[in-house]
Design an enzyme around this catalytic site. Structure first.
Site, short mmCIF file in Angstrom:
data_model
loop_
_atom_site.label_atom_id
_atom_site.label_comp_id
_atom_site.label_asym_id
_atom_site.label_seq_id
_atom_site.Cartn_x
_atom_site.Cartn_y
_atom_site.Cartn_z
N SER A 11 3.42 -1.93 10.14
CA SER A 11 4.95 -2.10 10.44
C SER A 11 5.56 -3.51 9.82
O SER A 11 6.62 -4.08 10.75
CB SER A 11 5.27 -1.83 11.95
OG SER A 11 5.00 -0.52 12.15
N GLY A 52 2.73 -1.32 4.19
CA GLY A 52 2.76 0.27 3.88
C GLY A 52 4.32 0.63 3.62
O GLY A 52 4.85 0.46 2.48
N GLY A 53 4.87 1.34 4.64
CA GLY A 53 6.15 2.07 4.44
C GLY A 53 7.22 1.05 3.78
O GLY A 53 7.91 1.58 2.64
N ASN A 88 0.71 -1.26 -0.06
CA ASN A 88 0.01 0.04 -0.10
C ASN A 88 0.82 1.31 -0.02
O ASN A 88 1.52 1.57 1.02
CB ASN A 88 -0.78 -0.19 1.24
CG ASN A 88 -1.81 1.30 1.46
OD1 ASN A 88 -1.83 2.11 0.76
ND2 ASN A 88 -1.99 1.40 2.57
N TRP A 89 0.87 2.03 -1.03
CA TRP A 89 1.87 3.08 -1.41
C TRP A 89 1.49 4.37 -0.63
O TRP A 89 2.11 5.35 -0.48
CB TRP A 89 2.11 3.22 -3.00
CG TRP A 89 3.23 2.18 -3.32
CD1 TRP A 89 3.75 1.19 -2.57
CD2 TRP A 89 3.70 2.11 -4.67
NE1 TRP A 89 4.69 0.42 -3.56
CE2 TRP A 89 4.50 1.01 -4.79
CE3 TRP A 89 3.51 2.98 -5.65
CZ2 TRP A 89 5.36 0.77 -5.99
CZ3 TRP A 89 4.06 2.64 -7.03
CH2 TRP A 89 4.94 1.38 -7.15
N LYS A 90 -0.08 4.28 -0.46
CA LYS A 90 -0.59 5.44 0.34
C LYS A 90 -0.25 6.67 -0.58
O LYS A 90 -0.33 6.43 -1.86
CB LYS A 90 0.07 5.87 1.71
CG LYS A 90 -0.02 4.63 2.48
CD LYS A 90 0.05 4.73 3.84
CE LYS A 90 0.02 3.45 4.63
NZ LYS A 90 0.09 3.60 6.06
N HIS A 144 -9.46 1.29 4.90
CA HIS A 144 -8.25 1.46 5.60
C HIS A 144 -8.39 2.34 6.78
O HIS A 144 -9.06 3.36 6.59
CB HIS A 144 -7.07 2.10 4.56
CG HIS A 144 -5.80 1.93 4.95
ND1 HIS A 144 -5.28 2.89 6.04
CD2 HIS A 144 -4.73 1.06 4.98
CE1 HIS A 144 -4.17 2.58 6.47
NE2 HIS A 144 -3.77 1.41 5.95
N GLU A 168 -5.30 -4.99 10.37
CA GLU A 168 -4.47 -3.79 10.89
C GLU A 168 -4.65 -3.10 12.05
O GLU A 168 -5.49 -2.28 12.17
CB GLU A 168 -4.44 -2.88 9.55
CG GLU A 168 -4.01 -3.61 8.23
CD GLU A 168 -3.60 -2.43 7.16
OE1 GLU A 168 -2.30 -2.72 6.80
OE2 GLU A 168 -4.01 -1.61 7.14
N GLY A 207 2.73 2.14 10.72
CA GLY A 207 3.62 3.30 10.58
C GLY A 207 4.12 3.73 11.73
O GLY A 207 5.01 4.78 12.08
N GLU A 264 -6.87 4.75 8.00
CA GLU A 264 -6.46 6.32 7.69
C GLU A 264 -7.63 6.97 6.77
O GLU A 264 -8.00 7.90 7.09
CB GLU A 264 -5.45 6.26 6.66
CG GLU A 264 -3.96 6.18 7.45
CD GLU A 264 -2.48 5.66 6.83
OE1 GLU A 264 -3.07 5.59 5.27
OE2 GLU A 264 -1.91 5.23 7.41
P1 PGA Z 1 2.70 0.31 7.46
O1 PGA Z 1 1.37 0.69 6.86
O2 PGA Z 1 3.44 -0.93 7.03
O3 PGA Z 1 3.66 1.43 6.99
O4 PGA Z 1 2.73 0.15 9.07
C1 PGA Z 1 0.59 -0.49 6.65
C2 PGA Z 1 -0.73 -0.05 6.20
O5 PGA Z 1 -1.26 1.18 6.47
O6 PGA Z 1 -1.59 -0.58 5.27
#
Ligand code: PGA
Length: 250
Positions: free
Chosen positions: A213, A234-235, A9-11, A95, A167, A173, A97
């Site tokens: 993470s 994500g990251g 997930n590149w956000k 998600h 999640e 993050g 966010e």
């Molecule tokens: P993260 O994000 O791996 O940076 O914690 C995961 C996500 O939000 O899908």
């Protein structure tokens, strides 16, 4: 046997050119591209380039959001049909966010999940508790509410086509991964909700990804848990080497 899924997930990161550079490096690093399903979710403007770069490699491109109407006067929104037209195979729904910053609710998750399924997309439906909820021993109540509010209205045939991502919001993050045991416990609970609402066959076929993470260093511990069917990253999905290491280590 549930086939593992590693999804990135590149956000709100990467332009079209950065997407091209990512795939050039990533594709040369992935050693066994067929042992799991690989999905990458870039931002909307980079979707066509991502589709073009991955066409011959069996990697699926996903969007990060959609709107449930097929078209209309909905400024700023993108429909499932448009995502299919852009070459997407999947879409992330609900998600944390989006729930936290953009007012997404279990009701909108349900409508988006249905719209995605109706267009032939695979929804990756995200659920997970806040830190305060975990500390108040509300994790199961939160997961149950999100499952019932967002997914219980699906037909059994629809349910068999979705992926769920667990999640925990406190692990996203933050560098603070849930231990494999904590993740597995939540996955087991989600599976029990699926068995109660649908059937035990649906529950045992359901693929549940862990997200929060995930890094090359902790992927092995997570994959050893038989309840965990993959990861939503994500990251660590932004760097070709680290995302390839996660794929290669699974
Ligand atoms: P993260 O994000 O791996 O940076 O914690 C995961 C996500 O939000 O899908």
């Amino acid at each position: 046997m549930r086939r593992p899924v590693i999804a990135g997930n590149w956000k709100m990161y990467k332009t079209a050119n950065e997407t091209r550079a990512f795939f050039r490096a990533f594709l040369s690093e992935v050693s066994r591209p067929t042992h799991c399903d690989i999905l990458v979710a870039p931002p909307f403007p980079a979707l066509p380039v991502a589709v073009e770069c991955t066409r011959d490699f069996g990697i699926g491109i996903a969007a990060q959001n959609l709107y449930w109407e097929p078209e209309g006067a909905f400024t700023g929104e993108v429909s499932a049909r448009m995502l299919v037209d852009a070459g997407c195979r999947a879409v992330i729904v609900g998600h944390s966010e989006r729930r936290q910053f953009f007012g997404e609710t279990d009701e909108s998750v349900e409508r988006k999940t249905k719209a995605a399924l109706d267009s032939g997309l695979t929804p990756i439906v995200c659920v997970g508790e806040l830190l305060s909820e975990r500390e108040s021993h509300l994790t199961e109540a939160v997961l149950k509410g999100q499952f019932e509010g967002g997914l219980a209205a699906l037909t059994p045939a629809e349910f068999s086509r979705i992926l769920i991502a667990y999640e925990p919001v406190w692990a996203i993050g933050t560098g603070r991964t849930a231990t494999p045991e904590i993740a597995a416990e939540a996955h087991r609970y989600i599976r029990s909700l699926a068995a109660a609402r649908f059937t035990s066959e649906h529950a045992s076929a359901l693929r549940i990804l862990y997200g929060g993470s995930v890094k090359p260093e902790n992927i092995k511990g997570l994959m050893l848990q038989k309840e965990i069917d993959g990861a939503l990253v994500g990251g660590a999905s932004l760097e070709p080497k680290s995302f390839a290491a996660i794929v290669n280590n699974w």
